[in-house]
Scaffold this active site. Structure first.
Site, short mmCIF file in Angstrom:
data_model
loop_
_atom_site.label_atom_id
_atom_site.label_comp_id
_atom_site.label_asym_id
_atom_site.label_seq_id
_atom_site.Cartn_x
_atom_site.Cartn_y
_atom_site.Cartn_z
N TRP A 153 -57.09 -79.26 55.33
CA TRP A 153 -57.52 -78.69 56.61
C TRP A 153 -57.33 -79.64 57.78
O TRP A 153 -57.30 -79.21 58.93
CB TRP A 153 -59.00 -78.29 56.54
CG TRP A 153 -59.92 -79.38 56.07
CD1 TRP A 153 -60.38 -79.56 54.80
CD2 TRP A 153 -60.47 -80.44 56.85
NE1 TRP A 153 -61.19 -80.68 54.74
CE2 TRP A 153 -61.27 -81.24 55.98
CE3 TRP A 153 -60.39 -80.81 58.20
CZ2 TRP A 153 -61.96 -82.37 56.42
CZ3 TRP A 153 -61.07 -81.95 58.63
CH2 TRP A 153 -61.85 -82.71 57.75
N ASN A 154 -57.22 -80.94 57.54
CA ASN A 154 -57.29 -81.88 58.66
C ASN A 154 -56.01 -81.96 59.48
O ASN A 154 -56.05 -82.32 60.66
CB ASN A 154 -57.72 -83.27 58.19
CG ASN A 154 -56.83 -83.85 57.12
OD1 ASN A 154 -56.10 -83.13 56.44
ND2 ASN A 154 -56.88 -85.16 56.96
N LYS A 177 -50.33 -72.64 49.58
CA LYS A 177 -51.76 -72.31 49.59
C LYS A 177 -52.44 -73.23 50.58
O LYS A 177 -52.69 -74.41 50.29
CB LYS A 177 -52.34 -72.47 48.17
CG LYS A 177 -53.72 -71.84 48.00
CD LYS A 177 -54.81 -72.73 48.53
CE LYS A 177 -56.17 -72.02 48.52
NZ LYS A 177 -57.16 -72.74 49.33
N PRO A 178 -52.78 -72.75 51.79
CA PRO A 178 -53.45 -73.60 52.78
C PRO A 178 -54.94 -73.69 52.52
O PRO A 178 -55.51 -72.89 51.75
CB PRO A 178 -53.16 -72.89 54.10
CG PRO A 178 -53.12 -71.44 53.71
CD PRO A 178 -52.52 -71.41 52.32
N GLY A 230 -55.01 -83.97 49.26
CA GLY A 230 -56.44 -83.71 49.19
C GLY A 230 -57.16 -84.85 48.51
O GLY A 230 -56.69 -86.00 48.49
N GLU A 252 -50.84 -86.80 47.34
CA GLU A 252 -51.29 -87.68 48.42
C GLU A 252 -52.80 -87.52 48.47
O GLU A 252 -53.30 -86.50 48.92
CB GLU A 252 -50.62 -87.30 49.74
CG GLU A 252 -50.76 -88.38 50.79
CD GLU A 252 -51.79 -88.03 51.84
OE1 GLU A 252 -52.90 -88.62 51.77
OE2 GLU A 252 -51.52 -87.19 52.69
N CYS A 286 -56.82 -89.33 56.13
CA CYS A 286 -56.84 -90.15 54.92
C CYS A 286 -56.40 -91.57 55.18
O CYS A 286 -56.60 -92.44 54.32
CB CYS A 286 -55.98 -89.50 53.85
SG CYS A 286 -54.34 -89.08 54.43
N GLU A 384 -65.14 -93.44 51.17
CA GLU A 384 -64.42 -92.96 52.35
C GLU A 384 -65.36 -92.10 53.19
O GLU A 384 -65.87 -91.08 52.73
CB GLU A 384 -63.20 -92.15 51.91
CG GLU A 384 -62.31 -91.71 53.05
CD GLU A 384 -61.08 -90.95 52.56
OE1 GLU A 384 -60.07 -90.96 53.29
OE2 GLU A 384 -61.13 -90.37 51.47
#
Length: 480
Positions: A153-154, A177-178, A230, A252, A286, A384
């Site tokens: 989403w970012n 697939k978003p 993700g 990633e 990220c 994180e």
């Protein structure tokens, strides 16, 4: 400006818009809590149909010349640029990113299409000198096949095109697939692909529950490769699920990026670099700086300057003029940031900027925050944060800084600031990270490989390496 988007999302399968009869997923503006759109709630059946459409389109698409595929991608690039304002508006509506950043993301996203439109023409095999006079030995590069992309989403535009561009240029077809948080941008990108005359079935879009759609993707033998951006936790599950078919993966995953500021750094450059890395996208990237290590001789001055500049950052709705820090994506994100700050303060950290948030109905904001006197016993230095919190720890030597920087299972991005070239080379070599920004807070570029070491993933996106990930290597021995 109206807050409701005119786009009503649909599934895009085999060149047709579908899904009107399905239940809907509601999409909300994280800055206001208002409903901005809906998309269909697809399941295993629709996902299987999208995979079949991609499978049927693969033979014809992969048979095109690289120049023919490039022409389609060039048209797609032009469509994205013509509609960049609309795409940027959608990004801010469903993700909250300030408009200048959203516009920058659209250009960045389009650049991946343009770059790989050209890079696809440079997929080279080779001839190997034979050890026998009656034999010829060749190496061919061929597309993997049907690719499934699961995007976050970012960066709802750029993370999609960073996968789509090289996959299509290589000759692959795709099922996308978003994220359920930000599907409207993906829907618009499919509309623009259709306007670019990309053939039916080459690109397919399904929206719905991640677990249901991913299950079909991971068990369907027609999907030859999965590319995912993700969390590390989900990435590990995909690795397990891929084992049954030895499905190819590009992952990633999470990061925990350190910044090292050595005592010979240009302080203004270092402060600006930290702010660019830490507070971009409200700290929700990220590769955001998550831990800042500053040598003792410049520590107090650095913290003072960083706090002063951080206090000048404006928080608010991404459509408001001058806003640099938008909302956090949801309540869970807000609570994690709050937890990290409270834990640090309880363990001795001092807040020198920010340190508080505010909420509205379904909208969560946190003031950009600087913490000093932190140590590795604090959550903010172990996990994180994915929010606008900059914890600064004092170190005595560069060796101590490198040791602390590497003391994590993650290895996506790291940063260092020094004006000494020999020193910078030595530190960069010792950092166990796939990306190192040296006097550079924003190192990402379409022409450079992006990806991590250790638990931050496998494979690379961007650059020449980005298209290699969608190719198979075939050795052909020819007897004459």
């Amino acid at each position: 400006m109206p807050t409701r988007t005119p786009v009503e999302g649909q599934l895009y399968i085999g060149g047709k818009w579908r899904g009107q009869e399905l239940d809907k997923i509601k999409v909300y503006n994280p800055a206001t809590g208002e409903l901005v759109g809906e998309v269909p709630k697809a399941g295993a059946k629709e996902t299987a149909e999208a995979i079949e459409a991609a499978h049927q389109a693969f033979e014809s698409w992969s048979s095109l010349t690289a120049h023919e595929r490039s022409a389609y991608l060039e048209q797609y690039y032009q469509q994205i640029m013509v509609h960049k304002e609309e795409l940027a508006r959608l990004i801010t509506l469903e993700m909250g990113k300030p408009q200048p950043e959203a516009q920058g993301e659209v250009v960045y996203a389009a650049d991946f299409i343009k770059w790989f439109a050209e890079e696809g023409k440079r997929i080279y095999g080779r001839t190997i000198p034979s050890h026998l006079p009656h034999k010829r030995m060749q190496v061919w590069k061929q597309p993997v096949g049907v690719v499934a992309a699961i995007t976050p989403w970012n960066f709802p535009a750029a993370m999609l095109t960073r996968k789509l561009g090289p996959a299509l240029a290589a000759g692959c077809t795709m099922v996308i697939k978003p994220s359920g948080e930000t599907p409207l941008t993906a829907v618009k990108l499919m509309e623009l692909a259709e306007k670019s005359d990309i053939p039916a079935g080459v690109l397919n879009l399904v929206t719905g529950p991640s677990s249901v759609i991913a299950q079909e993707i991971m068990t369907n033998p027609k999907v030859r490769k999965v590319t995912f951006t993700g969390s590390t936790e989900v990435g590990k599950k995909l690795i397990e699920q891929s084992a049954g078919q030895v499905k190819k993966l590009s992952l990633e995953l999470g990061g925990h990026a350190p910044i090292i500021v050595l005592d010979d750094a240009d302080l203004d450059q270092a402060v600006d670099g930290v702010i660019a890395s830490k507070f971009r996208n409200t700290g929700q990237t990220c590769v955001c700086a998550n831990r800042i290590y500053v040598q003792a001789g410049i520590y107090d001055t650095f913290v003072e300057r960083l706090a002063e500049k951080t206090k000048q950052l404006k928080v608010g709705n991404g459509f408001e003029t001058g806003v640099q820090i938008g909302p956090l994506i949801n309540r869970e994100a807000y609570e994690k940031v709050e937890k990290h700050v409270q834990d640090a303060v309880a363990k001795g950290a001092q807040v020198v900027a920010g340190g508080f948030g505010f909420t509205r109905e379904k909208a969560y904001f946190y003031q950009p925050t600087v913490l000093r006197d932190v140590h590795h016993g604090m959550l903010v230095m172990k996990e994180e944060t994915f929010g606008p919190v900059a914890p600064v720890q004092k170190v005595d030597t560069e060796e101590e800084a490198v040791q602390l920087a590497n003391d994590t299972p993650y290895g996506l991005a790291a940063y260092l600031f020094t004006q000494n070239v020999a020193r910078g080379i030595k530190v960069a070599e010792k950092l166990d990270y796939g990306i190192v920004g040296w006097n550079d807070g924003v190192p990402s570029a379409v022409q450079a490989p992006f990806g991590g070491m250790k638990e931050s993933g496998m494979g690379r996106e961007g650059g020449y390496e980005g298209i290699e990930a969608f190719l198979e290597t075939k050795y052909v021995a020819i007897g004459l």
